[in-house]
Design an enzyme around this catalytic site. Structure first.
Site, PDB file in Angstrom:
ATOM      1  CG  HIS A 137      -2.671   5.033   2.140  1.00 64.89           C
ATOM      2  ND1 HIS A 137      -3.919   4.554   1.796  1.00 64.89           N
ATOM      3  CD2 HIS A 137      -2.238   4.241   3.148  1.00 64.89           C
ATOM      4  CE1 HIS A 137      -4.221   3.520   2.561  1.00 64.89           C
ATOM      5  NE2 HIS A 137      -3.222   3.313   3.389  1.00 64.89           N
ATOM      6  CD  GLU A 138       0.333   4.400   5.787  1.00 58.61           C
ATOM      7  OE1 GLU A 138      -0.252   4.399   6.898  1.00 58.61           O
ATOM      8  OE2 GLU A 138       0.298   3.425   5.017  1.00 58.61           O
ATOM      9  CD  GLU A 199      -5.350   0.358   5.192  1.00 60.08           C
ATOM     10  OE1 GLU A 199      -4.826   1.132   4.357  1.00 60.08           O
ATOM     11  OE2 GLU A 199      -4.863   0.146   6.313  1.00 60.08           O
TER      12      GLU A 199
END
Length: 266
Positions: A137-138, A199
């Site tokens: 994700h990051e 996000e």
């Protein structure tokens, strides 16, 4: 008036010609700043953080090995995907993966592949697949150039003249000043807060990246359920501070799993 209209025309032209495409999602985004500058400034901030006497980098032990192993597998898979899909020449990442001693439940990836995982996160990332969930994700933020997008947006709102100046030179003081401000070059590390849409896009990219690296995307549901449980009765962990509502996020991830599973080989 003619001068103002001329400047506006230049700005509009720059914006229309300064779009990049996010891998996998295909979303077009504003990009007025050069990746090289951002990556160099991010690397400088990352180096400053690691060398700060207040920062304790964990180099040995099972958790440190997990971070480096999972990170390396993700990096290899991502580079292969980007090359195969025609994005290879657009990215020049110098990957680094470090575990930092902190009770904070957090992880992040700066532009250029500079990744940090805080030790407070490790008890929640019970398996390598769960760790790949959050690291993927990051890294998704970096691959989607969310930082460059935010910097470009800030340059645009600083005024037409400033935007023209920043966009017309990759070495302009305006550009470097914004990068330094957002990444804390010369001071304490400041990490960007991303929008909920970014996000969600990072979630989507992260699912695919973990699948490409050989981790079952279904582990993402279990991980974010664990994270959601930390968000009861108090302030959320830093990792969740700007994210979509827990139920919304988990539902979105469930809907994205079939797409990610196309890339999963086990």
């Amino acid at each position: 008036m003619k001068n103002i209209l001329s400047v506006i025309t230049v700005v509009v032209t720059l914006i229309l010609c300064s779009c990049s495409t996010v891998p996998l999602t295909g979303r077009k985004q504003l990009k007025l700043v050069d990746d090289t500058q951002i990556n160099q400034s991010a690397a400088q901030s990352y180096s400053q953080l690691l060398s700060d006497p207040k920062t304790s980098v964990i180099n040995t032990g099972t958790d440190a090995q997990r971070v480096k192993r999972v990170g390396a597998q993700l990096a290899t898979a991502i580079e292969g995907y980007l090359k195969t899909n025609g994005f290879g020449d657009q990215y020049s990442f110098k990957w680094e993966f470090n575990l930092i001693k902190s009770n904070e439940v957090n992880a992040w990836c700066m532009p250029g592949g500079k990744v940090a995982v805080y030790s407070g996160l490790m008890p929640l990332a019970k398996t390598d697949a769960m760790l790949a969930t959050v690291m993927g994700h990051e890294i998704g933020h970096a691959i989607a150039r969310h930082s460059a997008e935010r910097i470009s947006q800030q340059m645009a709102v600083q005024g037409i003249g400033g935007a023209v100046s920043a966009a017309s030179s990759t070495n302009s003081q305006a550009t470097q000043g914004i990068i330094n401000q957002l990444y804390g070059v010369g001071g304490n590390l400041v990490l960007l807060k991303y929008s909920r849409n970014q996000e969600s896009e990072a979630d989507r990219l992260g699912l695919t990246f973990m699948a490409l690296a050989g981790y079952d995307p279904h582990a993402a549901i279990a991980f974010w359920q664990i994270m959601a449980a930390q968000n009861k009765g108090g302030a959320p962990p830093e990792l969740l501070s700007t994210h979509p509502a827990d139920a919304t996020r988990i539902a979105d991830i469930q809907n994205r799993i079939p797409e990610a599973m196309k890339y999963y080989k086990h």
